[in-house]
Design a protein around this motif. Sequence first.
Motif, PDB file in Angstrom:
ATOM      1  N   ARG A  19       1.015  -1.204  -0.090  1.00 17.38           N
ATOM      2  CA  ARG A  19       0.158   0.067  -0.105  1.00 17.38           C
ATOM      3  C   ARG A  19       0.923   1.210   0.014  1.00 17.38           C
ATOM      4  O   ARG A  19       2.133   1.270   0.632  1.00 17.38           O
ATOM      5  CB  ARG A  19      -0.785  -0.051   1.240  1.00 17.38           C
ATOM      6  CG  ARG A  19      -1.869  -1.317   1.416  1.00 17.38           C
ATOM      7  CD  ARG A  19      -2.970  -1.019   0.551  1.00 17.38           C
ATOM      8  NE  ARG A  19      -3.598   0.237   0.836  1.00 17.38           N
ATOM      9  CZ  ARG A  19      -4.641   0.444   1.811  1.00 17.38           C
ATOM     10  NH1 ARG A  19      -4.507  -0.412   2.924  1.00 17.38           N
ATOM     11  NH2 ARG A  19      -5.096   1.741   1.872  1.00 17.38           N
ATOM     12  N   VAL A  20       0.471   2.375  -0.585  1.00 19.04           N
ATOM     13  CA  VAL A  20       1.237   3.599  -0.792  1.00 19.04           C
ATOM     14  C   VAL A  20       1.580   4.160   0.676  1.00 19.04           C
ATOM     15  O   VAL A  20       2.510   4.443   0.854  1.00 19.04           O
ATOM     16  CB  VAL A  20       0.367   4.903  -1.394  1.00 19.04           C
ATOM     17  CG1 VAL A  20       1.039   5.996  -1.482  1.00 19.04           C
ATOM     18  CG2 VAL A  20       0.437   4.159  -2.978  1.00 19.04           C
ATOM     19  N   ILE A  21       0.535   3.876   1.768  1.00 21.26           N
ATOM     20  CA  ILE A  21       0.749   4.335   2.938  1.00 21.26           C
ATOM     21  C   ILE A  21       1.932   3.834   3.723  1.00 21.26           C
ATOM     22  O   ILE A  21       2.403   4.427   4.612  1.00 21.26           O
ATOM     23  CB  ILE A  21      -0.498   3.875   3.828  1.00 21.26           C
ATOM     24  CG1 ILE A  21      -0.558   4.844   5.221  1.00 21.26           C
ATOM     25  CG2 ILE A  21      -0.813   2.456   4.025  1.00 21.26           C
ATOM     26  CD1 ILE A  21      -1.754   4.420   5.991  1.00 21.26           C
ATOM     27  N   GLU A  22       2.549   2.679   3.366  1.00 25.78           N
ATOM     28  CA  GLU A  22       3.676   2.240   3.884  1.00 25.78           C
ATOM     29  C   GLU A  22       4.901   2.811   3.530  1.00 25.78           C
ATOM     30  O   GLU A  22       5.948   2.908   4.256  1.00 25.78           O
ATOM     31  CB  GLU A  22       3.871   0.707   3.243  1.00 25.78           C
ATOM     32  CG  GLU A  22       3.022  -0.235   3.385  1.00 25.78           C
ATOM     33  CD  GLU A  22       2.938  -1.611   2.769  1.00 25.78           C
ATOM     34  OE1 GLU A  22       4.225  -1.913   2.264  1.00 25.78           O
ATOM     35  OE2 GLU A  22       2.160  -2.417   2.534  1.00 25.78           O
ATOM     36  N   LEU A  23       4.698   3.847   2.704  1.00 23.03           N
ATOM     37  CA  LEU A  23       5.988   4.904   2.407  1.00 23.03           C
ATOM     38  C   LEU A  23       6.244   6.073   3.362  1.00 23.03           C
ATOM     39  O   LEU A  23       6.919   6.853   3.238  1.00 23.03           O
ATOM     40  CB  LEU A  23       5.902   5.373   0.809  1.00 23.03           C
ATOM     41  CG  LEU A  23       5.827   4.486  -0.389  1.00 23.03           C
ATOM     42  CD1 LEU A  23       5.619   5.042  -1.548  1.00 23.03           C
ATOM     43  CD2 LEU A  23       7.140   3.653  -0.224  1.00 23.03           C
ATOM     44  N   GLY A  24       5.345   6.003   4.335  1.00 21.68           N
ATOM     45  CA  GLY A  24       5.414   6.840   5.317  1.00 21.68           C
ATOM     46  C   GLY A  24       4.982   8.312   4.850  1.00 21.68           C
ATOM     47  O   GLY A  24       3.884   8.687   4.070  1.00 21.68           O
ATOM     48  N   LEU A  25       5.487   9.286   5.213  1.00 25.70           N
ATOM     49  CA  LEU A  25       5.411  10.620   4.718  1.00 25.70           C
ATOM     50  C   LEU A  25       5.437  10.886   3.314  1.00 25.70           C
ATOM     51  O   LEU A  25       4.479  11.465   2.564  1.00 25.70           O
ATOM     52  CB  LEU A  25       6.595  11.819   5.195  1.00 25.70           C
ATOM     53  CG  LEU A  25       6.490  13.025   5.061  1.00 25.70           C
ATOM     54  CD1 LEU A  25       5.061  13.731   5.383  1.00 25.70           C
ATOM     55  CD2 LEU A  25       7.551  14.153   5.588  1.00 25.70           C
ATOM     56  N   LEU A  26       6.366  10.060   2.322  1.00 25.51           N
ATOM     57  CA  LEU A  26       6.315  10.310   1.106  1.00 25.51           C
ATOM     58  C   LEU A  26       4.948   9.688   0.761  1.00 25.51           C
ATOM     59  O   LEU A  26       4.313  10.194  -0.467  1.00 25.51           O
ATOM     60  CB  LEU A  26       7.418   9.332   0.520  1.00 25.51           C
ATOM     61  CG  LEU A  26       7.626   9.011  -1.199  1.00 25.51           C
ATOM     62  CD1 LEU A  26       7.482  10.541  -1.606  1.00 25.51           C
ATOM     63  CD2 LEU A  26       8.701   7.963  -1.417  1.00 25.51           C
ATOM     64  N   GLY A  27       4.448   8.459   1.159  1.00 22.32           N
ATOM     65  CA  GLY A  27       3.255   8.117   0.799  1.00 22.32           C
ATOM     66  C   GLY A  27       2.118   9.007   0.997  1.00 22.32           C
ATOM     67  O   GLY A  27       1.103   8.830   0.090  1.00 22.32           O
ATOM     68  N   HIS A  28       2.106   9.559   2.032  1.00 20.63           N
ATOM     69  CA  HIS A  28       0.933  10.661   2.362  1.00 20.63           C
ATOM     70  C   HIS A  28       0.894  11.611   1.169  1.00 20.63           C
ATOM     71  O   HIS A  28       0.051  12.207   0.860  1.00 20.63           O
ATOM     72  CB  HIS A  28       1.121  11.232   3.784  1.00 20.63           C
ATOM     73  CG  HIS A  28       1.132  10.022   4.917  1.00 20.63           C
ATOM     74  ND1 HIS A  28      -0.159   9.340   4.773  1.00 20.63           N
ATOM     75  CD2 HIS A  28       1.639   9.940   5.945  1.00 20.63           C
ATOM     76  CE1 HIS A  28       0.157   8.429   6.059  1.00 20.63           C
ATOM     77  NE2 HIS A  28       1.510   8.906   6.680  1.00 20.63           N
ATOM     78  N   PHE A  59       0.551   0.338  -6.479  1.00 22.15           N
ATOM     79  CA  PHE A  59       0.432   1.718  -6.046  1.00 22.15           C
ATOM     80  C   PHE A  59      -0.426   2.526  -6.913  1.00 22.15           C
ATOM     81  O   PHE A  59      -1.264   3.311  -6.512  1.00 22.15           O
ATOM     82  CB  PHE A  59       1.980   2.329  -5.974  1.00 22.15           C
ATOM     83  CG  PHE A  59       2.756   1.872  -4.805  1.00 22.15           C
ATOM     84  CD1 PHE A  59       2.165   1.133  -3.645  1.00 22.15           C
ATOM     85  CD2 PHE A  59       3.829   2.509  -4.608  1.00 22.15           C
ATOM     86  CE1 PHE A  59       2.685   0.803  -2.672  1.00 22.15           C
ATOM     87  CE2 PHE A  59       4.582   2.109  -3.533  1.00 22.15           C
ATOM     88  CZ  PHE A  59       4.175   1.070  -2.613  1.00 22.15           C
ATOM     89  N   CYS A  60      -0.351   2.220  -8.225  1.00 18.03           N
ATOM     90  CA  CYS A  60      -0.950   3.236  -9.272  1.00 18.03           C
ATOM     91  C   CYS A  60      -2.609   2.769  -8.910  1.00 18.03           C
ATOM     92  O   CYS A  60      -3.412   3.811  -8.920  1.00 18.03           O
ATOM     93  CB  CYS A  60      -0.962   2.674 -10.775  1.00 18.03           C
ATOM     94  SG  CYS A  60       0.854   3.366 -11.166  1.00 18.03           S
ATOM     95  N   HIS A  61      -3.220   1.427  -8.613  1.00 19.74           N
ATOM     96  CA  HIS A  61      -4.512   1.134  -8.564  1.00 19.74           C
ATOM     97  C   HIS A  61      -5.075   1.944  -7.145  1.00 19.74           C
ATOM     98  O   HIS A  61      -5.915   2.340  -6.974  1.00 19.74           O
ATOM     99  CB  HIS A  61      -4.483  -0.339  -8.228  1.00 19.74           C
ATOM    100  CG  HIS A  61      -5.885  -0.895  -7.886  1.00 19.74           C
ATOM    101  ND1 HIS A  61      -6.845  -0.881  -8.667  1.00 19.74           N
ATOM    102  CD2 HIS A  61      -6.410  -1.453  -6.985  1.00 19.74           C
ATOM    103  CE1 HIS A  61      -8.136  -0.930  -8.326  1.00 19.74           C
ATOM    104  NE2 HIS A  61      -7.713  -1.426  -6.738  1.00 19.74           N
ATOM    105  N   ASP A  62      -3.954   1.834  -6.090  1.00 22.91           N
ATOM    106  CA  ASP A  62      -4.156   2.369  -4.744  1.00 22.91           C
ATOM    107  C   ASP A  62      -4.462   3.791  -4.916  1.00 22.91           C
ATOM    108  O   ASP A  62      -5.414   4.182  -4.140  1.00 22.91           O
ATOM    109  CB  ASP A  62      -2.883   2.297  -3.958  1.00 22.91           C
ATOM    110  CG  ASP A  62      -3.206   2.102  -2.805  1.00 22.91           C
ATOM    111  OD1 ASP A  62      -4.521   1.879  -2.042  1.00 22.91           O
ATOM    112  OD2 ASP A  62      -2.480   2.221  -1.633  1.00 22.91           O
ATOM    113  N   VAL A  63      -3.820   4.772  -5.744  1.00 21.44           N
ATOM    114  CA  VAL A  63      -4.261   6.214  -5.795  1.00 21.44           C
ATOM    115  C   VAL A  63      -5.288   6.725  -6.578  1.00 21.44           C
ATOM    116  O   VAL A  63      -5.763   7.520  -6.508  1.00 21.44           O
ATOM    117  CB  VAL A  63      -2.789   7.022  -5.987  1.00 21.44           C
ATOM    118  CG1 VAL A  63      -1.813   6.707  -4.864  1.00 21.44           C
ATOM    119  CG2 VAL A  63      -2.364   6.498  -7.509  1.00 21.44           C
ATOM    120  N   THR A  64      -5.605   5.826  -7.679  1.00 21.50           N
ATOM    121  CA  THR A  64      -6.840   6.196  -8.590  1.00 21.50           C
ATOM    122  C   THR A  64      -7.952   5.062  -8.612  1.00 21.50           C
ATOM    123  O   THR A  64      -8.931   5.641  -9.013  1.00 21.50           O
ATOM    124  CB  THR A  64      -6.013   5.951 -10.287  1.00 21.50           C
ATOM    125  OG1 THR A  64      -5.677   4.734 -10.443  1.00 21.50           O
ATOM    126  CG2 THR A  64      -4.912   6.755 -10.166  1.00 21.50           C
TER     127      THR A  64
END
Length: 318
Positions: free
Chosen positions: A55-64, A132-137
Amino acid sequence: MRRRKLHAYAQALGSPSYLAIGDGPIGDAEYARLLDRIARRAPRGFALQFGSARRVIELGLLGHVVLSCSTLREVLHVWLSHAEAAGELVRVSAQVDDEAGEWITTLYADRILSAAARRFCVEELTATFFAFCHDVTGDSYADFIAEIEHDAPPCLTVPDALQASLRFGCGRNRIAGPSSVLNRATTGRDDETFSLLLDQLAHVKPADGVAARCGALGQSLMNYLLLGHSRVPSQGDAARWLGMSKRSLVLRLQGEGTSYSEILDDYRRRYAMALLDEGALCTKQIAHAVGFIHENSLRRAFRGWTGVSIGAWIRARN
């Protein structure tokens, strides 16, 4: 970020003894050695499965920051500008040709990685790209082609979440698709949050307090709290989002030496201080952003965190 990733590998593999993670900083050489151990012992297709579940959220601040972007084109720009914050040993470059209608992303594995680790990292990052692409769109990417240099392992099962056409034994590691996809809108667009977090990312500092010592579950919970913006979830909400019962969440956090209330308090402390340091929001807005109903609740908590009032802290910072 590397420590969090290694803990996630260990959890997915059943916490094997060969994946011993020390307490100190994880440099490139140590990270490459641990990745080699994982790559040589993990089941076939594990990297693809692991990447597809990220999940994108795993990237911490970059993910947010990524989650608050407005389009996939903006996501790509942020990722290429700040990818080093994720600590990966696979570099990414992208070429976009709008006239030809093509978007090509190329993956370059660091030479410090062994052949086994390179194969592992490329497979994982390829699958992660589409996750990640699916996660954000929320969209699918079946019109993309993912090419991987090494040959396909025997009896490979490609995860359903990897929607692109996957080809092995190619000339280079790359992902290609139509450039029109870059204009797809993200589901979490938030211009104000994007500006604030992007500025924080440019001045990112090592984590301290609870965030520095809690394990993978505590880090995931910390990231989830940041996604909530003005609404702080209950412990039950957090447990459901993490895919477990409330009791399991309590027990597992106890095993990491922390608790939901301790992580919530640390989240509020770190985020409130970051927003105060930014100076774009008033105290009342910041109180609501970190989940306090009343401004005075933030002021009391802040004095408990720092021993001084908000005004005194701001004057000292200035």
